[in-house]
Design an enzyme around this catalytic site. Sequence first.
Site: not given
Length: 366
Positions: A119, A341, A344
């Site tokens: 990702s 998170d 990311h």
Amino acid sequence: MGFGLLCFSSLSTFLLLSLSSWLHPVSGEGHHNVTENEKRAGSCNIFKGSWVFDESYPLYNSASCPFIDKGFDCQKNGRPDKMYLKYRWKPSHCDIPRFSSQDFLKKFRGKRILFVGDSLSRNQWQSLTCMIHSAVPEATYNLVRSGSLSVFTFPEYGLSIGYQRNRFLVDLKRQKKGLVLKLDSIKGQGDWKSIDMLIFNTYHWWNHKGKFQMWDYLQFRNKTFRDMDRLKAFKIALKTWSRWVDSNINPSKTKVIFQGISPIHVNGSEWNQPKGITCFRQSKPMEGSTYPRGTLTAVKTVKNVLHQMSKPVYLLDITLLSHLRVDGHPSIYTDNHLGKDCSHWCLAGVPDTWNQLLYAALVQKR
Ligand SMILES: *[C@@H]1O[C@H](CO)[C@@H](O)[C@H](O)[C@H]1NC(C)=O
Ligand SMILES: *[C@@H]1O[C@H](CO)[C@@H](O)[C@H](O)[C@H]1NC(C)=O
Ligand SMILES: *[C@@H]1O[C@H](CO)[C@@H](O)[C@H](O)[C@H]1NC(C)=O
């Protein structure tokens, strides 16, 4: 020669010359010793530098990027601060060209670009498509997602920019005993050889344990393992990937880029913060050009493997500049409300710089 006039084939030759001399530009972080590569490239390593405030940033407004993944759209997810949007990467010894979507579209007219990886590849892929779309908002685009492949196209420019989810690059196969990750087998997915520019990445999933571990067994030389040293497994897989590139890629047709390792910020002690601090509520980049903890061992692994390759692969060496961006992650402003998170990156944000540097590498003069 104006680079805007270069057609892709002469650009390819040009890239071979310039990218190969830029291939391994970094010596040890901190105590800097100018390497041969850097001398040839005019002593400028675009991956060494610092973040400077720039009122003209961000490069686009995430609200005007209609296809952005919800998880990356921190402003929409309620992130209250905006300073993190206002930083530009400044290499210590040179300037990088401003990203030109028009020029990018011209260079890659009729071409196919594919990001392959986890990702973090999706993060960079989305950033690139948002950067280009925001400059030509009236241009038609299509976004087709099917299974592990998402392809974004600008039909008027014949350009396609895809993302293929492939967390390990080597093969993950379901067998009777379970999911087996084959460290020395790489069949790939689809026809990588026909792509004009491939941007690979793998790293994060090698570290996951417990319920986030993707495999039941690792396999190497017909031996099956429950587990092994993760860095070692990562290295074996990278070698497998590098052999695939060396024996399958025609450099006059396909450029190969390795995205480099994107760091996480879950342990504040790494950047001299009290215990328990993560990326949450970090609102400014670190000053200067060094990350206190130093770089990741896996970065050396990547560089070693790339060094031994016979085909040119350009390392987009994003680790240090991203390490300095403790403020760049979604933290709680993501679509996943189960946690923070810190791996990311918000968009607009840090991956836009990765793309600016990719662009700089493509147009950089010797
Ligand atoms: C830098 O390179 C020189 C010459 O190769 C060497 O003598 C010196 O020890 C190096 N310094 C560092 C800090 O690596
Ligand atoms: C693995 O096993 C297969 C089939 O038994 C054999 O053909 C192959 O040579 C073996 N590979 C290695 C690396 O031992
Ligand atoms: C956090 O980082 C510090 C400094 O690098 C290190 O000593 C410590 O072991 C790390 N803690 C965890 C839980 O990884």
